[in-house]
Design a protein around this motif. Structure first.
Motif, short mmCIF file in Angstrom:
data_model
loop_
_atom_site.label_atom_id
_atom_site.label_comp_id
_atom_site.label_asym_id
_atom_site.label_seq_id
_atom_site.Cartn_x
_atom_site.Cartn_y
_atom_site.Cartn_z
N ASP A 172 0.88 -1.41 -0.05
CA ASP A 172 -0.18 0.00 -0.08
C ASP A 172 0.95 1.32 -0.09
O ASP A 172 0.28 2.46 -0.25
CB ASP A 172 -0.77 -0.05 1.42
N VAL A 173 2.14 1.03 0.33
CA VAL A 173 3.07 2.14 0.44
C VAL A 173 4.40 1.66 0.11
O VAL A 173 4.76 0.55 0.38
CB VAL A 173 2.95 2.96 1.71
N PHE A 174 5.26 2.28 -0.57
CA PHE A 174 6.51 2.27 -0.89
C PHE A 174 7.75 2.92 -0.41
O PHE A 174 7.59 4.26 -0.39
CB PHE A 174 6.84 2.19 -2.38
N PHE A 175 8.44 2.64 0.76
CA PHE A 175 9.03 3.12 1.56
C PHE A 175 10.33 3.38 1.28
O PHE A 175 11.17 2.13 1.24
CB PHE A 175 8.88 3.14 3.03
N CYS A 176 11.10 4.26 0.71
CA CYS A 176 12.51 4.42 0.22
C CYS A 176 13.24 5.61 0.79
O CYS A 176 13.51 6.45 0.04
CB CYS A 176 12.49 4.19 -1.35
N PRO A 177 13.87 5.46 1.85
CA PRO A 177 14.79 6.61 2.47
C PRO A 177 16.04 6.48 1.88
O PRO A 177 17.03 6.48 2.75
CB PRO A 177 14.74 6.07 4.00
N VAL A 178 16.39 6.39 0.71
CA VAL A 178 17.77 6.22 -0.15
C VAL A 178 18.05 7.79 -0.45
O VAL A 178 17.52 8.84 0.10
CB VAL A 178 17.70 5.31 -1.24
N SER A 179 19.37 7.69 -0.77
CA SER A 179 20.05 9.17 -1.29
C SER A 179 19.44 9.76 -2.54
O SER A 179 18.65 9.04 -3.18
CB SER A 179 21.48 8.85 -1.22
N ILE A 180 19.54 11.01 -2.67
CA ILE A 180 18.98 11.76 -3.52
C ILE A 180 19.02 10.94 -4.91
O ILE A 180 18.44 10.87 -5.83
CB ILE A 180 19.53 13.27 -3.74
N ALA A 181 20.33 10.50 -5.29
CA ALA A 181 20.82 9.84 -6.47
C ALA A 181 19.82 8.88 -6.87
O ALA A 181 19.41 8.57 -7.74
CB ALA A 181 22.27 9.30 -6.61
N TYR A 182 19.64 7.96 -5.83
CA TYR A 182 18.85 6.77 -5.95
C TYR A 182 17.28 6.94 -6.00
O TYR A 182 16.54 6.80 -6.85
CB TYR A 182 18.93 5.72 -4.92
N SER A 183 16.79 7.86 -5.18
CA SER A 183 15.53 8.42 -5.18
C SER A 183 15.14 8.84 -6.65
O SER A 183 13.80 8.64 -6.92
CB SER A 183 15.19 9.22 -4.08
N THR A 184 15.74 9.79 -7.17
CA THR A 184 15.30 10.29 -8.29
C THR A 184 15.07 9.06 -9.39
O THR A 184 14.22 9.02 -10.26
CB THR A 184 16.33 11.21 -8.77
N GLN A 185 15.97 8.20 -9.37
CA GLN A 185 15.93 6.98 -10.23
C GLN A 185 14.56 6.27 -10.23
O GLN A 185 13.83 5.82 -10.86
CB GLN A 185 17.12 6.33 -10.38
N ILE A 186 14.33 6.07 -8.91
CA ILE A 186 13.25 5.33 -8.45
C ILE A 186 12.01 6.01 -8.80
O ILE A 186 11.12 5.44 -9.47
CB ILE A 186 13.36 5.02 -6.85
N LEU A 187 12.03 7.28 -8.81
CA LEU A 187 10.91 7.90 -9.18
C LEU A 187 10.61 7.85 -10.56
O LEU A 187 9.50 7.86 -10.98
CB LEU A 187 10.70 9.48 -8.57
N GLN A 188 11.74 8.20 -11.34
CA GLN A 188 11.43 8.15 -12.78
C GLN A 188 11.10 6.85 -13.27
O GLN A 188 10.30 6.75 -14.20
CB GLN A 188 12.89 8.57 -13.26
N GLN A 189 11.61 5.53 -12.62
CA GLN A 189 11.24 4.32 -12.94
C GLN A 189 9.69 4.20 -12.53
O GLN A 189 9.14 3.31 -13.35
CB GLN A 189 12.22 3.31 -12.45
N ALA A 190 9.48 4.24 -11.53
CA ALA A 190 7.97 4.24 -11.05
C ALA A 190 7.00 4.85 -11.62
O ALA A 190 5.85 4.26 -12.27
CB ALA A 190 8.01 4.98 -9.40
N ALA A 191 7.60 6.08 -12.29
CA ALA A 191 6.58 6.72 -13.11
C ALA A 191 6.36 6.00 -14.35
O ALA A 191 5.14 6.08 -14.99
CB ALA A 191 7.00 8.36 -13.39
#
Lengths: 242, 383, 307
Positions: free
Chosen positions: B217-236
Motif C-alpha cells: 500500500d506504500v513504498f518506503f525508500c529512505p535512500v540517497s537523492i541519486a537513487y530516489s530520483t531514479q526510483i521516481l522516474q522508473q516508478a512513473a
C-alpha cells in the motif's frame, strides 16, 4: 647461368644489420635476386634465414643497410605496403588462418588486389592446386599438412607477386609431399615466377635453385650457382650430410 | 643542519604568529561534494556558506576572529571519509560541521575524536553517530523518531497496511531508518516487506515490480537523492499505484523535480518547511539568485532545502560554542558544547545527554506534481 | 505464475540487450588485442554525459543522437591512438594499466565537469513512452532494446563475415604478422574495432539511460562490469557469446531480484527471504563458476593465445 645474370635486378639487399633487442641477429647480409630466378638461402637452424626474409618482407626493420626492390628503396616500407608493391611472403610454419575456410584464406591472400581480379586469381590458384578446389569450403585447420602448405603458397600467389618468398615450405612434411611441393616450385619457375627460397633441406633447395647463398650465424658464407654449391665439399659436409 | 632547522622553526613560529595576528578561526565543513549524496551535501554546505557570509566574524575571548570554512569532500563513501576527516584534522579546525549522511559521519568520527575536535552533525539522523561519543553532537532529530513519524503517517493518514521498504545495502542511514520504520509500523499492526539493493544499482524496475506483486500500500525508500530520483522516474514509467514515502534525504528540489509531470504520490518528512521563517527564506533566496555557483549547487532553482537550513543553524551553534569557550582550542569548544542553547530558524536547539538536539516535531511534506514544489501536509509530533 | 515472472523477464531482456551492446566492445577489443579495455564502461558513461549536455544546449534530438554516436566512436578512436597504440609492443600488463588509467581519467573528467551532481538524461520521445505489455507497464525502450540489439548484432556479424574490413578483423584477431603480409594495416583495423565497439556502446547508452535516466561519473562502472562478465561468460572474443551471455545475465539478475516474489506467489516460501540482496553477488558467482568449469566460456575457442 650467365644469361640469367643479364636479367633485370628485382631485389637487392645491401649489408643489412637486424637486431632482436640486444641480439645482433643479422650481421651485414647482402644478396640479390634477378627476374625469373630461383634463389635459395640455405643454412643451419638459427643462421638467420627467416629473419632475413621477414626483414625483406618489412616485418622487421634493419638497423642499417638498404633493401632495394624494383629499383626503389624499400628499407622502411612496412609489410602491409610491401605486398602492394609486388612482394609476397609465404611464412614459416604456413600460418594459414585456421578458422577460415580455404576460400576465405585465398581471399585474404588477395587483400591487396582489387575485387574484380580475385575470381581470376582464384581460378589460377585452383588450376595449380586442384586439391584446394576440392576443399574450397572446408575449414583450413582441418587440412592435412601438405594441403596446408599448398594453401599457404596459393594464398601468397593470390597477391600476384613479382617476387614470391617461400620460408621453409618443406618443413614437417613427409618426403613424398616434399617432392610434390618442390615440383610445384619448379612449375612456378617454368611459368616465369621469381622465387626467393629459404630451406633447411639444402639438397632439395639446391636442386631447384639457380643460385644460392649460404647463411652462417647472421652473415653470408658462400654463394654461387646452385649446382656449383651442390658439388662443393664444404657445403656437402655441412648441409648435405655427406 | 641544526642551524638550518632552528631557522626553519623560527620562520614557522613567525608565520604562526602572523597567522594569529590575523585572528582566524577555522570551521571544518565535512560534507560530500561528489558521489550519491553529492547533491544533498552541496545543499547542506550552502546553508553553512550563507550563514558564514551573513556572519563572517566572531568575537572569541574579547578578540574578533575571522571565520574560515575548510571544506573536505567525503565523496559520500565510507572508504573516502577517513582521508577527508584527516584533511580537516590536519588543517587544524576548531569544530567540524557535518556530514550529510550518517554512514560517512560514523566513518569520520574517530578521527575527530582522536584529535579532540568536536563535530556537529547537521542532518545525520542515525543514532549511532552520537551514541557513546562525547565529541559528536547533532542539531537534527533522530531516525527512531523519524521512523515513527513516517510509520504513523503511512498507517493512519494513508491507511496503509502492507509497506514495502527499500534500502541501499550497507548504508547505515537507509538500513537503520527502515528498521525503525518497520518496528513502528508493525507495532501499529501493519506488515512490512523489505529489500536491499547493491550500491551503484540503477535498475529499480524489479524492486518496483516486487512491491506491486506483494500488494504493497506504500513504498518506503529512505535512500540517497541519486537513487530516489531514479526510483521516481522508473516508478512513473511503470505506472505504479502505491504512494511513495521517503525520509529527510528526499527533501530536495532535485527529487521533487523528478516527480513533476507524473502521477507519483510522494510524501516525506523533514526538518524545515519553507515559509516558516520569512526573513530567512527571503535572504537565502536572494543570495542563491545572486550567485550562479550557489544556484547550480542548489539544483538550478531557489527552492529551499531543509538541509540548507540545518547547515545555517549548525553554523550559528558552532559560533555560540566558540564564543562560550572563549578560545579556538577544539577541546575547550567540545567542553562547552553540551551546555549551548540556541534558537535558530528551525527552533530551539539544545542537547540531551547523548549530544542530540531535543526535537519533538517533524514536518511532513508532499510534492506537487505540477509545480515541483513541496507542499506542507502537517507538523507531526511524537512524544 | 507466468504473470508473476513476466515483468522480471521483461526488465531482464531489456537490460540484457543493453549489456550486450557494451559487451560486444569488450569482446571485440579482446579478440584483437587480447586487452580487457577497462575504459569501455566509462566510454558508455561519457556517451550519456555528452547527450545530457548536448540536449541541454537546445539542439533537437535528431541532431544530438547521431552526433552523440559519432562523438562516442571518435572517443574510442582517440583513446586507442593515445593510450594503447604507443604500447603496442609493450607487455600486455602495461596496456591494461593504461586502460585503467583511461578509465579513471574519464571518470574524473566527468566528475570535474558535472561537479559530482547527478545529471538527468533527456527524454527521448517514442522510446520514453510508457506502454503496457501483457499487463506489465514499462517504457517502450524496453521493447525496442532487444530488437535493436539483435538487428545491430546481425549487421555486425554480416560486416565481419562478408566485408573486406570484417575479413581483415578476423585475420588480425588470429595473427598480426601474417595479416600484415596480406597487406592489412593493423592499426586501421584496430581503430575500426574501437570505433565499432564505442559506437555500439553509444547506442547502448541511449537505450540504457532512457530506461534509467540518471548519469553520474560512476554510471558506467556497474553496467561495464556486468557486460564484461557477460563477455567472459559467453567466451571472450566471441560476439555471439557476448550477446547471449549478456541476455542471460540481464535476465538472471532480474529474476533473482524478484525470486522472493516468485517463490512467495507460487507458495514455495511463506515469507520473503530477502534474496534480492544477492542479485549482484549472483553475477559474480556465475563468473567464478564459469572460470572454474569452463574457463573459455560458452563459445570461447580452446586456444586463444596466438602462435
Amino acid at each position: 647461368m650467365s644469361e640469367m645474370n643479364q636479367q633485370e635486378l628485382l631485389l637487392k639487399v645491401n649489408d643489412i644489420h637486424v637486431y632482436y633487442g640486444a641480439i645482433h641477429a643479422i650481421k651485414g647480409v647482402s644478396f640479390e635476386v634477378r627476374k625469373n630466378e630461383i634463389v635459395a638461402l640455405i643454412g643451419a637452424n638459427g643462421a638467420g634465414k627467416s629473419t632475413t626474409l621477414n626483414t625483406v618482407a618489412g616485418l622487421l626493420k634493419p638497423r642499417s643497410g638498404t633493401i632495394t626492390f624494383k629499383g626503389e628503396n624499400v628499407t622502411a616500407v612496412p609489410a602491409s605496403k610491401m605486398v602492394f608493391r609486388g612482394l609476397a611472403l609465404c611464412p614459416e610454419g604456413r600460418r594459414i588462418f585456421q578458422q577460415m575456410t580455404v576460400r576465405e584464406n585465398l581471399e585474404m591472400g588477395a587483400y591487396s588486389r582489387p575485387n574484380a581480379e580475385i575470381e581470376q586469381a582464384m581460378e589460377n590458384v585452383f588450376g595449380r592446386f586442384p586439391r584446394l578446389k576440392e576443399r574450397e569450403k572446408q575449414v583450413a585447420g582441418t587440412l592435412s599438412g601438405g594441403e596446408q602448405q599448398m594453401l599457404a603458397m596459393g594464398r601468397a600467389l593470390m597477391a600476384r607477386p613479382e617476387l614470391l618468398m617461400l620460408d621453409e615450405p618443406s618443413m614437417g612434411l613427409a618426403p613424398i609431399l616434399v617432392e610434390q611441393i618442390f615440383d610445384i616450385i619448379r612449375e612456378l619457375h617454368e611459368s616465369g615466377a621469381t622465387i626467393l627460397l629459404v630451406e633447411q633441406n639444402a639438397q632439395m633447395a639446391l636442386s631447384v635453385a639457380d643460385r644460392a647463398y649460404v647463411l652462417e650465424t647472421g652473415s653470408i658464407g658462400m654463394s654461387g650457382p646452385a649446382k656449383q654449391l651442390l658439388n662443393d665439399d664444404a657445403v656437402r659436409r655441412a648441409y648435405l650430410g655427406h | 643542519m641544526k642551524k638550518f632547522v632552528a631557522i626553519l622553526l623560527a620562520a614557522m613560529m613567525l608565520l604562526s604568529v602572523s597567522a594569529m595576528a590575523e585572528n582566524i578561526v577555522k570551521i571544518g565543513v565535512y560534507e560530500p561534494a561528489s558521489g550519491d549524496s553529492g547533491a544533498g551535501g552541496k545543499q547542506e554546505t550552502l546553508g553553512v556558506q550563507y550563514a558564514n557570509l551573513e556572519t563572517p566574524t566572531v568575537v572569541i575571548g574579547g578578540e574578533e576572529y575571522k571565520v574560515e570554512l575548510v571544506y573536505a569532500d567525503n565523496g559520500s563513501s565510507t572508504d573516502k571519509a577517513p582521508s577527508a576527516a584527516q584533511e580537516l584534522v590536519s588543517a587544524g579546525v576548531s569544530v567540524v560541521l557535518g556530514s550529510y549522511g550518517s554512514g560517512v559521519s560514523i566513518a569520520g568520527s574517530e578521527y575527530f575524536k582522536n584529535a579532540n575536535i568536536p563535530a556537529i552533525g547537521l542532518t545525520c539522523t542515525n543514532p549511532q553517530v552520537t551514541a557513546g561519543n562525547s565529541h559528536y553532537f547533532r542539531v537534527c532529530f533522530l531516525d527512531p523518531f523519524q521512523g515513527t513519524v513516517l510509520a504513523n503517517y503511512a498507517f493512519s493518514t494513508l491507511g496503509a497496511r502492507t509497506a514495502y521498504c527499500l534500502a541501499e545495502l550497507g548504508n547505515d542511514y537507509d538500513v537503520g531508518l527502515v528498521t525503525y520504520f518497520k518496528q513502528a509500523f508493525e507495532d501499529l499492526g501493519g506488515t512490512v516487506i523489505s529489500d536491499t539493493f547493491p550500491t551503484n544499482n540503477s535498475d529499480f524496475t524489479s524492486y518496483l515490480t516486487n512491491a506491486a506483486m506483494y500488494g504493497a500500500d506504500v513504498f518506503f525508500c529512505p535512500v540517497s537523492i541519486a537513487y530516489s530520483t531514479q526510483i521516481l522516474q522508473q516508478a512513473a514509467s511503470q505506472g505504479v499505484e502505491f504512494p511513495i514515502l521517503g525520509g529527510d534525504t528526499l527533501d530536495s528540489n532535485v527529487v521533487a523535480a523528478a516527480a513533476v509531470g507524473t502521477n507519483i504520490d510522494l510524501t516525506i518528512d523533514t526538518f524545515y518547511q519553507e515559509g516558516a521563517n520569512a526573513a530567512f527564506d527571503e535572504g537565502f533566496k536572494a543570495w542563491l539568485n545572486s550567485d550562479a555557483t550557489a544556484l547550480a549547487n542548489n539544483g538550478g532553482n531557489d527552492t529551499i532545502s531543509a538541509v540548507s537550513v540545518m547547515g545555517y543553524d549548525g553554523y550559528y551553534v558552532a559560533l555560540e560554542a566558540l564564543k562560550a569557550a572563549g578560545t579556538t582550542d577544539s577541546a575547550a569548544v567540545m567542553a562547552v558544547l553540551p551546555s549551548i542553547e540556541y534558537t535558530g530558524v528551525t527552533g530551539l536547539i539544545k542537547f540531551d545527554e547523548n549530544g542530540d538536539a531535543v526535537r519533538t516535531s517533524a514536518f511532513v511534506k508532499k510534492v506537487n506534481n505540477e509545480t515541483g514544489a513541496w507542499e506542507f501536509v502537517t507538523e507531526q509530533t511524537v512524544e | 505464475m507466468w504473470n508473476t515472472v513476466f515483468p522480471y523477464l521483461l526488465s531482464g531482456i531489456s537490460v540484457g540487450g543493453q549489456y550486450a551492446l557494451i559487451a560486444i566492445g569488450y569482446t571485440m577489443v579482446y579478440g584483437i588485442l587480447r586487452l580487457i579495455n577497462f575504459a569501455h564502461g566509462d566510454v558508455f558513461m561519457v556517451a550519456g554525459i555528452i547527450m545530457v549536455y548536448m540536449s541541454a544546449s537546445g539542439m533537437p534530438l535528431w541532431v544530438t543522437i547521431p552526433l552523440v554516436l559519432i562523438l562516442t566512436a571518435l572517443i574510442g578512436f582517440v583513446i586507442e591512438r593515445v593510450a594503447y597504440k604507443p604500447l603496442r609492443s609493450a607487455p600486455r600488463m602495461s596496456v591494461m594499466i593504461s586502460a585503467i588509467g583511461v578509465s579513471y581519467t574519464l571518470q574524473n573528467l566527468v566528475l570535474y565537469v558535472t561537479g559530482g551532481l547527478n545529471k538527468t538524461y533527456p527524454t527521448i520521445p517514442l522510446i520514453s513512452q510508457t506502454v503496457t505489455v501483457l499487463g506489465a507497464k514499462t517504457k517502450a525502450v524496453t521493447l525496442v532494446t532487444p530488437v535493436l540489439t539483435l538487428v545491430l548484432v546481425l549487421l555486425l556479424v554480416t560486416l565481419i563475415n562478408k566485408t573486406k574490413i570484417g575479413m581483415a578483423m578476423r585475420a588480425v584477431s588470429k595473427d598480426f604478422e601474417t595479416s600484415q603480409l596480406m597487406g592489412i594495416k593493423i592499426n586501421s583495423v584496430i581503430s575500426a574495432t574501437f570505433v565499432i565497439g564505442s559506437f555500439l556502446a553509444g547506442v547502448g547508452s541511449v537505450l540504457y539511460f532512457t530506461n534509467y535516466p540518471t548519469v553520474i561519473q560512476t554510471s558506467g562502472a556497474m553496467p561495464g562490469l556486468k557486460a564484461f562478465v557477460a563477455a567472459v561468460f559467453g567466451g571472450i572474443g566471441s560476439i555471439p557469446g557476448a550477446v547471449i551471455g549478456a541476455f542471460i545475465i540481464g535476465i538472471m539478475e532480474n529474476i533473482i531480484k524478484g525470486l522472493d516474489v516468485i517463490l512467495f506467489k507460487s507458495g514455495v516460501i511463506s515469507a520473503p527471504l530477502g534474496l534480492s540482496t544477492f542479485s549482484d553477488a549472483f553475477t559474480f558467482a556465475l563468473l567464478i563458476v564459469i572460470l572454474i568449469v569452463k574457463p573459455t566460456g560458452l563459445f570461447g575457442e580452446k586456444a586463444t593465445d596466438k602462435v
